[in-house]
Design a protein around this motif. Structure first.
Motif, PDB file in Angstrom:
ATOM      1  N   HIS A  53      -1.361   4.047   1.511  1.00 52.07           N
ATOM      2  CA  HIS A  53      -2.650   3.849   0.823  1.00 52.07           C
ATOM      3  C   HIS A  53      -2.958   4.985  -0.157  1.00 52.07           C
ATOM      4  O   HIS A  53      -4.113   5.330  -0.393  1.00 52.07           O
ATOM      5  N   LYS A  54      -1.900   5.589  -0.728  1.00 52.26           N
ATOM      6  CA  LYS A  54      -2.101   6.703  -1.664  1.00 52.26           C
ATOM      7  C   LYS A  54      -1.417   6.397  -2.998  1.00 52.26           C
ATOM      8  O   LYS A  54      -0.420   5.689  -3.057  1.00 52.26           O
ATOM      9  N   ASP A  61       0.806  -1.217   0.000  1.00 54.71           N
ATOM     10  CA  ASP A  61       0.000   0.000   0.000  1.00 54.71           C
ATOM     11  C   ASP A  61       0.841   1.270   0.000  1.00 54.71           C
ATOM     12  O   ASP A  61       0.412   2.304  -0.493  1.00 54.71           O
ATOM     13  N   SER A  62       2.020   1.195   0.608  1.00 54.85           N
ATOM     14  CA  SER A  62       2.863   2.384   0.703  1.00 54.85           C
ATOM     15  C   SER A  62       4.223   2.086   0.076  1.00 54.85           C
ATOM     16  O   SER A  62       4.949   1.198   0.538  1.00 54.85           O
ATOM     17  N   LEU A  64       7.714   9.173   5.867  1.00 57.35           N
ATOM     18  CA  LEU A  64       7.202   9.272   4.497  1.00 57.35           C
ATOM     19  C   LEU A  64       6.286   8.102   4.157  1.00 57.35           C
ATOM     20  O   LEU A  64       5.250   8.282   3.508  1.00 57.35           O
ATOM     21  N   LEU A  65       6.651   6.904   4.595  1.00 54.10           N
ATOM     22  CA  LEU A  65       5.802   5.734   4.347  1.00 54.10           C
ATOM     23  C   LEU A  65       4.436   5.902   5.003  1.00 54.10           C
ATOM     24  O   LEU A  65       3.413   5.541   4.429  1.00 54.10           O
ATOM     25  N   LEU A  73      -0.227   5.721 -10.475  1.00 54.09           N
ATOM     26  CA  LEU A  73       1.208   5.810 -10.710  1.00 54.09           C
ATOM     27  C   LEU A  73       1.956   5.876  -9.377  1.00 54.09           C
ATOM     28  O   LEU A  73       1.372   6.248  -8.350  1.00 54.09           O
ATOM     29  N   PRO A  74       3.258   5.559  -9.377  1.00 58.24           N
ATOM     30  CA  PRO A  74       4.074   5.830  -8.185  1.00 58.24           C
ATOM     31  C   PRO A  74       4.049   7.318  -7.874  1.00 58.24           C
ATOM     32  O   PRO A  74       3.889   8.149  -8.767  1.00 58.24           O
ATOM     33  N   VAL A  75       4.248   7.656  -6.604  1.00 56.61           N
ATOM     34  CA  VAL A  75       4.064   9.054  -6.171  1.00 56.61           C
ATOM     35  C   VAL A  75       5.326   9.896  -6.446  1.00 56.61           C
ATOM     36  O   VAL A  75       5.834  10.598  -5.562  1.00 56.61           O
ATOM     37  N   PHE A  76       5.803   9.879  -7.686  1.00 55.99           N
ATOM     38  CA  PHE A  76       7.030  10.574  -8.057  1.00 55.99           C
ATOM     39  C   PHE A  76       6.965  12.074  -7.784  1.00 55.99           C
ATOM     40  O   PHE A  76       7.971  12.693  -7.440  1.00 55.99           O
TER      41      PHE A  76
END
Length: 254
Positions: free
Chosen positions: A112-113, A75-76, A106-107, A237-240
């Motif tokens: 869950h985002k 999830d993270s 940060l995790l 997408l990954p949270v780049f």
């Protein structure tokens, strides 16, 4: 002479279990993507030569695809900057030890985002430029003044006025669209647009439980603006755009 092998880093996850995500490592060798852990944190890595890394579209896509594979199970997930290579497994563990609190925070924040990307492009630029002319009396007046004038400088000035008006129109339209979507998002970041037609290029940080709500708003916007705007929707997408983990060689971090 054999090249020294390092550990290419993709992302960070909260797990103490050893994992193997398959032979999907960056490059053309088919290296296994594995976890290296310390305490209850792990970095997702694959073997890669230390002295030779190619910045290419294929490698960038491979980097992202590995992270998306990890996202299917966790999830993270914290993406690490593209092109990061540690010298050894011990260096990876030392990094996790030294920056443990930062990574855990940060995790938790990114738990869950996901990131959702929206681009908006005007379908009819002739109509947009007509709107600009109608909305800006100064541009109209200047055009009338040079109708019979061959002054190149004056025409350049009008071009600058139109360019500035277009930028303001882009910002106004992007704010209106983003306002509808931000109700379901934790965070929002505008990115650089390309060309005259693209007025919006934005990333939204959304809870996985609200993706459907975000989808429904996008469907409504597509219906409302079907004659005016072409939307391009990407995700999850990954949270780049919301996490920027930079890792330098260990000798610089001490």
């Amino acid at each position: 002479m054999t090249e020294k092998e390092g550990k290419y880093i993709y992302c960070i996850i909260a797990t103490s279990q050893e994992r193997n995500f398959g032979p999907i490592g960056i490059g053309s060798r088919g290296d296994d993507v594995l976890t290296i852990g310390y305490d209850d944190l792990s970095m997702v890595v694959s073997n890669h030569p230390m002295a030779r890394f190619t910045v290419s579209r294929d490698n960038m896509l491979a980097h992202q695809k590995v992270i998306e594979k990890v996202m299917e199970e966790f999830d993270s997930v914290l993406p690490v900057r593209f092109g990061t290579i540690a010298a050894s497994a011990d260096e990876v563990r030392n990094l996790l030890d030294r920056r443990c609190r930062e990574f855990k925070t940060l995790l938790r924040d990114m738990g869950h985002k996901v990131e959702l990307g929206i681009k908006g492009l005007w379908k009819d630029m002739e109509a947009i430029f007509k709107e600009i002319a109608k909305e800006n009396k100064d541009i109209n007046g200047a055009k009338e003044r040079i109708q019979s004038d061959k002054n190149i400088q004056a025409k350049i000035e009008i071009g600058k006025m139109v360019e500035q008006a277009l930028a303001k129109k882009k910002e106004k339209e992007a704010d209106r669209i983003a306002g509808s979507l931000r109700r379901t998002a934790f965070d929002y970041k505008p990115n650089k647009t390309i060309g005259d037609a693209m007025f919006m290029n934005a990333s939204f940080l959304v809870d996985k439980g609200r993706e459907k709500e975000f989808d429904n708003i996008m469907n409504d916007l597509n219906d409302e603006y079907k004659d005016r705007i072409k939307f391009m929707y990407a995700g999850p997408l990954p949270v780049f755009n919301f996490v920027n983990i930079v890792i330098y060689p260990e000798k610089w971090e001490k």
